[in-house]
Design an enzyme around this catalytic site. Structure first.
Site, PDB file in Angstrom:
ATOM      1  N   GLU A  95       0.816  -1.220   0.000  1.00 45.36           N
ATOM      2  CA  GLU A  95       0.000   0.000   0.000  1.00 45.36           C
ATOM      3  C   GLU A  95       0.852   1.273   0.000  1.00 45.36           C
ATOM      4  OE1 GLU A  95      -2.532  -0.424   3.388  1.00 45.36           O
ATOM      5  OE2 GLU A  95      -3.816  -1.893   2.401  1.00 45.36           O
TER       6      GLU A  95
ATOM      7  N   GLU B  78      -6.256  -8.406   0.041  1.00 47.71           N
ATOM      8  CA  GLU B  78      -6.683  -8.397   1.446  1.00 47.71           C
ATOM      9  C   GLU B  78      -8.149  -8.017   1.555  1.00 47.71           C
ATOM     10  OE1 GLU B  78      -4.532  -5.651   3.887  1.00 47.71           O
ATOM     11  OE2 GLU B  78      -2.596  -6.263   3.075  1.00 47.71           O
TER      12      GLU B  78
HETATM   13  C1  GLA Z   1      -3.911  -2.781   5.423  1.00 43.23           C
HETATM   14  C2  GLA Z   1      -2.588  -3.505   5.546  1.00 43.23           C
HETATM   15  C3  GLA Z   1      -2.638  -4.680   6.442  1.00 43.23           C
HETATM   16  C4  GLA Z   1      -3.480  -4.427   7.654  1.00 43.23           C
HETATM   17  C5  GLA Z   1      -4.835  -4.007   7.209  1.00 43.23           C
HETATM   18  C6  GLA Z   1      -5.778  -3.802   8.357  1.00 43.23           C
HETATM   19  O1  GLA Z   1      -4.674  -3.095   4.371  1.00 43.23           O
HETATM   20  O2  GLA Z   1      -2.051  -3.868   4.304  1.00 43.23           O
HETATM   21  O3  GLA Z   1      -1.322  -4.989   6.816  1.00 43.23           O
HETATM   22  O4  GLA Z   1      -2.898  -3.418   8.405  1.00 43.23           O
HETATM   23  O5  GLA Z   1      -4.723  -2.791   6.529  1.00 43.23           O
HETATM   24  O6  GLA Z   1      -7.050  -3.481   7.928  1.00 43.23           O
END
Ligand code: GLA
Length: 695
Positions: free
Chosen positions: A161, A315
């Site tokens: 991210e 995710e």
């Molecule tokens: C992000 C991160 C993860 C985690 C999630 C929690 O998407 O990539 O490592 O911290 O948030 O929602």
């Protein structure tokens, strides 16, 4: 011994694994060794076939500068491989270790107010710092040399991210170089930024700084250029890691995970061109029923960024829906419906953050596939059920050889510039955000069961019968010319308020809004009229308006409806103009969602666009086509409350039953029907189906 790839496959242009990938972020380095065996056992039980490793493992992989420890990772990968579980391998560069930030304090990010951040969390890096970039390249290369040809490697997950903004000295220098390349001369920059206002004229690029906190309002063009620069700078950093990986000969597809929905630091269209496969992290931002529309929005955006190709959901949250002040439970049924919602719209995966809920650390209360209660708890059963379903529907992964994966006749324009411009302070209405405006348009089509894509300004839009332009506030002449061509050749555009108020440099065009579109739309807007918080206005067709109206004058358009009351009563509110073989519609009023739904539905109907499965959305059933190589699939996600029956010619892969005598879709349930192309299905409530069958 490490298994290696025997034949180097080229990085695929279409990410098409032989089965849907199921699993999540797996952090064996955060657990004692004895837990690993149980992990493998539980993964096998749930048919997990993919994990994401080392997202935040830098301090374990490189405990001191250029000192590496791979023993634990070798062992974890060995266990996974023996169990037939593949992995995405992440470069851990989102979380530099403490030794690094102490050795290179200049690599710490600086906030807009000048605060230098400290380590102790994650994402503390100054993206333009040479020391940081060098350390990133090095760890990427070392990992790729060691694991780049491992048979279990499903793909590279570069960084995590991208998104930390840095306003420090490294950024200042890189920003100036970026500005030199963009503008050539400082005079051109002065012109583009309107620096004659408030005595901001620069004599040289050296005088320019990042938009640090200042006494009063920022220059909007300065602020937006800084966001553009940051996106490009992070992209350059991603490219360096990608190229290091490629240089080792690793051919596994390379991605980086984008993030939706609350912040936006990247211009994703450009980024997507540099990736082998686009991936995204997506978290619901509401516990209410709008969550399902949100899944569709995130999926449609990601697939569109991917050029319509399959993509990776890297995710999602297994059990929680995290809102501003609390985490709501995500029901098992919703977890399964959401997972299929992403796949219906092109994801090849159902991946989660994270495999096992942490005992400590900042995200110890974040949901995970294995809850704190353990894998034998009833909470794990839905994870096993999802694994079963994903295996049962796995044939959907093979994309069609021609034509779109997800057929849609409606396109929605999307560009990060509009997001950033609307975030600049002192807009006529600071409460209106690009995110909300785009989602409102998308939600309308979703509620009606109409498929949509997102479209990049300037792209080939000829396959869309309707193009909606919500709040594209900064619009160039080129984009306006492209829209005009689209309409001239027979398309219909619907442009909303807040579009084309400025050019790409945040400069207002003279002669009335929306300057570059006035001709096409056949109107002139002379005044923007935000409403007071509780104020409402009505249109003559009965629609209700909040927040925003405009004083519109017709030039060659005609009014579809007028304001009935409010500050511009009697004036046109919605207009339509013929142009070439097409039509250009303008919406000057911020309709409440229900009236926006009806308005956009009418627009779709007028160009012959209807729902994927007529009657489904009325029952709360989301019906989505996904085309495949050998067949098409109709995903049925029942978000409603009354059991329904779907019937026609096909087979439900979830239950492995033919649907010709009726598939019962329980409230909250899912079906994935393999159908012969263009075969119709029908749907009714279970009760009315019984009556229908008896007649
Ligand atoms: C992000 C991160 C993860 C985690 C999630 C929690 O998407 O990539 O490592 O911290 O948030 O929602």
């Amino acid at each position: 011994m490490t298994p290696t790839r025997t034949s180097p496959g080229a990085g695929p242009t279409r990410f098409a694994p032989s089965r849907l990938l199921f699993g999540g972020d797996y952090n064996p380095d955060q657990w004692p060794r004895e837990v690993w065996d149980e992990d493998i056992e539980l993964m096998t039980r749930a048919r997990v076939n993919t994990v994401t490793l080392t997202v935040f493992s830098w301090s374990r992989l490189e405990p001191a500068e250029c000192v590496y420890d791979f023993a634990w990772l070798d062992e974890a990968i060995g266990l996974l491989t023996d169990a037939g579980i593949g992995f995405f391998l992440s470069t851990p560069t989102a979380s530099p270790p403490p030794w690094f930030t102490l050795a290179y304090p200049e690599a710490m990010p600086v906030r807009q107010d000048g605060t230098v951040l400290s380590h102790g969390s994650r994402d503390t890096y100054a993206i333009s710092s040479p020391a940081y970039r060098e350390a990133c390249r090095r760890i990427a290369r070392v990992l790729a040399e060691r694991y780049g040809e491992h048979l279990g490697l499903r793909g590279w997950h570069v960084h995590n991210e991208y998104g930390t903004l840095d306003y420090g000295p490294n950024a200042a220098q890189a920003f100036r170089s970026w500005l030199r390349a963009r503008y050539g001369t400082v005079e051109a920059l002065n012109e583009a930024w309107t620096t004659s206002f408030w005595s901001q004229r620069y004599s040289s690029f050296e005088e320019v700084r990042p938009p640090l906190i200042t006494q009063y309002l920022d220059n909007p063009a300065h602020a937006v250029d800084f966001r553009r620069f940051n996106s490009d700078e992070m992209l350059a950093a991603m490219r360096e890691q990608r190229d290091e990986i490629r240089a080792t000969g690793s051919t596994a597809p390379i991605t980086t995970n984008f993030m939706l929905p609350t912040w936006n630091h990247l211009e994703q269209w450009t980024w997507a061109e540099e990736l082998d496969v686009v991936s995204v992290d997506h978290y619901l931002d509401t516990a209410g029923p709008d969550g399902e529309a949100h899944v569709a929005y995130g999926s449609d955006l990601t697939r569109s960024w991917a050029g319509g190709d399959p993509w990776v959901l890297m995710e999602q949250n297994a059990r929680g829906i995290i809102t501003a002040d609390r985490t709501y439970a995500k029901t098992p049924s919703r977890m399964i419906r959401n997972s299929l919602g992403y796949i219906a719209r092109g994801s090849q995966t159902s991946m989660f953050f994270q495999w096992r809920a942490s005992t400590g650390g900042a995200e110890q209360w974040h949901g995970a596939l294995v809850p704190h209660a353990g894998g034998d708890d009833e909470l794990f059963a839905p994870v096993v059920e999802l694994g079963r379903i994903l295996e049962a529907i796995s044939e959907v992964t093979e994309p069609p050889t021609g034509g779109p994966l997800h057929p849609a006749d409606v396109g929605i324009l999307w560009h990060a510039d509009a997001w950033w411009t609307l975030e600049t302070p002192s807009m006529p209405h600071d409460g209106l955000t690009y995110r909300d405006e785009v989602r409102a348009a998308h939600r309308s089509f979703w509620r009606e069961g109409i498929a949509t894509d997102f479209v990049r300004p300037g792209a080939d839009a000829s396959r869309y019968r309707l193009l909606v332009i919500p709040a594209l506030i900064a619009m160039s002449q080129q984009t306006a010319a492209w829209l005009t061509d689209y309409v001239e050749t027979g398309g219909r555009v619907v442009v909303t308020y807040l579009s084309a108020l400025t050019d790409e440099n945040q400069r207002v065009g003279l002669g009335g809004y929306p300057a570059v579109l006035r001709n096409l739309l056949g109107i002139t807007v002379s005044e923007l009229l935000p409403l007071a918080p509780q104020e409402t206005v009505h249109l003559e067709d009965g629609s209700l308006v909040t927040d925003w109206v405009e004083r519109v004058r017709l030039t060659h358009a005609s009014a579809l409806t007028c304001y009935q009351d409010g500050p511009v009563a009697g004036r046109p509110a919605v207009t339509s103009a013929s142009w070439g073989r097409g039509t250009a519609v303008y919406l000057s009023a911020r309709l409440v969602q229900e009236d926006r739904d009806a308005f956009l539905l009418r627009q779709a109907q007028e160009v012959g666009v209807g729902p994927v499965l007529p009657g489904a959305s009325e029952l709360g059933i989301e019906a989505v086509w996904r085309r495949g190589a050998a067949a098409d699939y109709l995903f049925l996600l029942h978000h409603g409350e009354t059991d329904a029956i779907v019937w026609g010619d096909g087979t439900d892969l979830v239950s492995d039953t033919p649907v010709n005598s009726g598939l019962r879709l329980e409230a909250g349930g899912v079906g994935v029907v393999r159908v012969a192309t263009a075969t119709g299905l029908e749907v009714k409530t279970a009760a009315s189906f019984e009556k229908y069958r008896q007649t």
